[in-house]
Design a protein around this motif. Structure first.
Motif, PDB file in Angstrom:
ATOM      1  N   THR A 140       8.071   1.335  -1.066  1.00 40.91           N
ATOM      2  CA  THR A 140       6.622   1.522  -0.979  1.00 40.91           C
ATOM      3  C   THR A 140       5.903   0.184  -1.087  1.00 40.91           C
ATOM      4  O   THR A 140       4.980  -0.114  -0.309  1.00 40.91           O
ATOM      5  CB  THR A 140       6.129   2.476  -2.072  1.00 40.91           C
ATOM      6  N   SER A 144       3.987  -1.496   2.097  1.00 39.26           N
ATOM      7  CA  SER A 144       2.557  -1.717   1.901  1.00 39.26           C
ATOM      8  C   SER A 144       2.191  -3.177   2.155  1.00 39.26           C
ATOM      9  O   SER A 144       1.160  -3.476   2.787  1.00 39.26           O
ATOM     10  CB  SER A 144       2.145  -1.313   0.488  1.00 39.26           C
ATOM     11  N   LEU A 224      -3.948  -4.280  -2.277  1.00 34.43           N
ATOM     12  CA  LEU A 224      -2.977  -3.195  -2.319  1.00 34.43           C
ATOM     13  C   LEU A 224      -3.330  -2.334  -3.524  1.00 34.43           C
ATOM     14  O   LEU A 224      -3.180  -2.744  -4.669  1.00 34.43           O
ATOM     15  CB  LEU A 224      -1.548  -3.746  -2.439  1.00 34.43           C
ATOM     16  N   THR A 226      -2.515   0.422  -5.644  1.00 37.84           N
ATOM     17  CA  THR A 226      -1.531   1.394  -6.120  1.00 37.84           C
ATOM     18  C   THR A 226      -2.119   2.326  -7.175  1.00 37.84           C
ATOM     19  O   THR A 226      -1.516   3.342  -7.496  1.00 37.84           O
ATOM     20  CB  THR A 226      -0.277   0.699  -6.703  1.00 37.84           C
ATOM     21  N   VAL A 244      -4.988  -1.539   1.590  1.00 40.49           N
ATOM     22  CA  VAL A 244      -3.905  -0.563   1.737  1.00 40.49           C
ATOM     23  C   VAL A 244      -3.864   0.296   0.483  1.00 40.49           C
ATOM     24  O   VAL A 244      -3.865  -0.228  -0.638  1.00 40.49           O
ATOM     25  CB  VAL A 244      -2.543  -1.252   1.942  1.00 40.49           C
ATOM     26  N   THR A 245      -3.838   1.606   0.659  1.00 40.13           N
ATOM     27  CA  THR A 245      -3.666   2.514  -0.469  1.00 40.13           C
ATOM     28  C   THR A 245      -2.338   3.247  -0.336  1.00 40.13           C
ATOM     29  O   THR A 245      -1.896   3.557   0.776  1.00 40.13           O
ATOM     30  CB  THR A 245      -4.811   3.537  -0.555  1.00 40.13           C
ATOM     31  N   VAL A 246      -1.711   3.525  -1.480  1.00 44.14           N
ATOM     32  CA  VAL A 246      -0.468   4.301  -1.474  1.00 44.14           C
ATOM     33  C   VAL A 246      -0.720   5.716  -1.969  1.00 44.14           C
ATOM     34  O   VAL A 246       0.210   6.505  -2.114  1.00 44.14           O
ATOM     35  CB  VAL A 246       0.629   3.626  -2.333  1.00 44.14           C
ATOM     36  N   HIS A 261      -5.785   1.003   5.572  1.00 40.77           N
ATOM     37  CA  HIS A 261      -4.489   1.627   5.866  1.00 40.77           C
ATOM     38  C   HIS A 261      -4.075   2.522   4.706  1.00 40.77           C
ATOM     39  O   HIS A 261      -4.318   2.203   3.539  1.00 40.77           O
ATOM     40  CB  HIS A 261      -3.395   0.576   6.070  1.00 40.77           C
ATOM     41  N   GLN A 262      -3.425   3.617   5.035  1.00 38.11           N
ATOM     42  CA  GLN A 262      -2.815   4.489   4.030  1.00 38.11           C
ATOM     43  C   GLN A 262      -1.308   4.456   4.249  1.00 38.11           C
ATOM     44  O   GLN A 262      -0.821   4.820   5.321  1.00 38.11           O
ATOM     45  CB  GLN A 262      -3.351   5.915   4.158  1.00 38.11           C
ATOM     46  N   GLN A 263      -0.572   3.983   3.250  1.00 39.80           N
ATOM     47  CA  GLN A 263       0.870   3.831   3.385  1.00 39.80           C
ATOM     48  C   GLN A 263       1.589   5.130   3.064  1.00 39.80           C
ATOM     49  O   GLN A 263       1.424   5.694   1.979  1.00 39.80           O
ATOM     50  CB  GLN A 263       1.366   2.719   2.451  1.00 39.80           C
TER      51      GLN A 263
END
Length: 313
Positions: A140, A144, A224, A226, A244-246, A261-263
């Protein structure tokens, strides 16, 4: 092949709290073409397991509702049987792997698990405990950072940077030459400094964006997220930067030309093999036997862990 026809495994019977987890005895799965059977030595408990067990993923339409559901994504163990065409591994080899399929009858909370060979990698000298925490969280973080696509010397905000994904992300970002702004509890500063973070922003900072801009004029090149802060993290990114979101759920609005972006994790054996060789710091909070999976979920539910609980069959 195994010397018995059945094994122990943990399933969720219906959805709800940790009490729906049940230790059952089921037939040992048989590897098909391109698959391997792994004798499990360690399986990590991750937040996605709690969401699976509670029914949140089924409610969100990410998996088909089931009467019983297999639990667990991460595995470390030994190759026990090999299906036709899975020529990359040998019997007795120490491996790690990721099960990225949600609605299945069995997960990695078991004595044996079948995975596609492309989702498995050599353990590269890691112990089973060390290796088990790497697949989901390490991949992940890696995937990401690939989405962030920042250049060496760029500044990257990582929220939840002392968590399992965030900690790996700090190490990997530093290895890529990024200047890391770590958002975490001050007590985690020694770990984050050792991982390579250049700045530590306390988790209780009232205005994250203002704090970031005091350190980095204009804001971070990318973030990023998280910890799922959403727009609070987006606000810390400079115009036409990247975020970027997880986490699942609502994706932030792409204000100021910021790329959003969505990882979504995917198994990747070759990338996992690379991760296993670079000496990332293990993230183990506790170990429990397989039959105490419900207790492992309770500990995760309470929060505050640094790393993951690992189940030992």
């Amino acid at each position: 092949m195994p010397t018995t026809d059945t094994m122990r495994a943990v399933i969720a019977r219906g959805y709800g709290g940790p009490e729906v987890l049940e230790l059952v005895r089921v037939p040992i799965p048989v590897p098909g073409p391109g698959q391997i059977l792994i004798r499990v030595q360690a399986a990590t408990v991750n937040p996605v397991d709690l969401l699976t067990r509670s029914g949140a993923l089924a409610d969100a339409g990410l998996m088909t509702p089931r009467a019983t559901t297999g639990i667990g994504w991460d595995v470390a163990g030994v190759v026990h049987a090999i299906g036709p065409g899975a020529t990359s591994f040998a019997l007795g080899q120490n491996v790690i792997g990721l099960r990225d399929l949600l609605d299945r009858a069995l997960g990695t909370y078991a004595e044996y698990v079948v995975l596609d060979a492309c989702a498995v990698a050599p353990a590269a000298g890691l112990t089973a405990l060390e290796a088990a925490t790497l697949p989901l969280n390490g991949l992940t973080a890696l995937q990401s950072l690939d989405l962030l696509a920042l250049a060496p010397g760029d500044t990257g905000l990582i929220t939840g940077s002392a968590g399992a994904v965030g900690g790996f992300a700090v190490e990997l970002a530093t290895r890529r030459g990024l200047r890391v702004l770590a958002h975490a509890h001050p007590a985690d500063e020694p770990f984050l400094r050792a991982a390579g973070a250049e700045w530590i922003i306390p988790r209780d900072t009232p205005d994250l964006a203002a704090a970031i801009r005091e350190l980095v004029p204009g804001g971070a090149h990318g973030a990023l997220d998280t910890a799922g802060l959403g727009m609070a993290a987006v606000a810390a990114v400079r115009t036409r930067g990247v975020y970027v979101t997880v986490a699942g759920g609502i994706v932030p609005t792409p204000l100021r030309g910021i790329r959003i972006h969505q990882q979504w994790i995917s198994a990747d054996g070759p990338a996992l093999a690379d991760l296993a060789t670079i000496g990332l710091a293990p993230r183990i909070a506790a170990t429990l036997p397989l039959h105490q999976a419900a207790e492992a979920h309770r500990r995760m539910d309470r929060g505050g862990l640094r790393g993951r609980v690992v189940l030992i069959p």
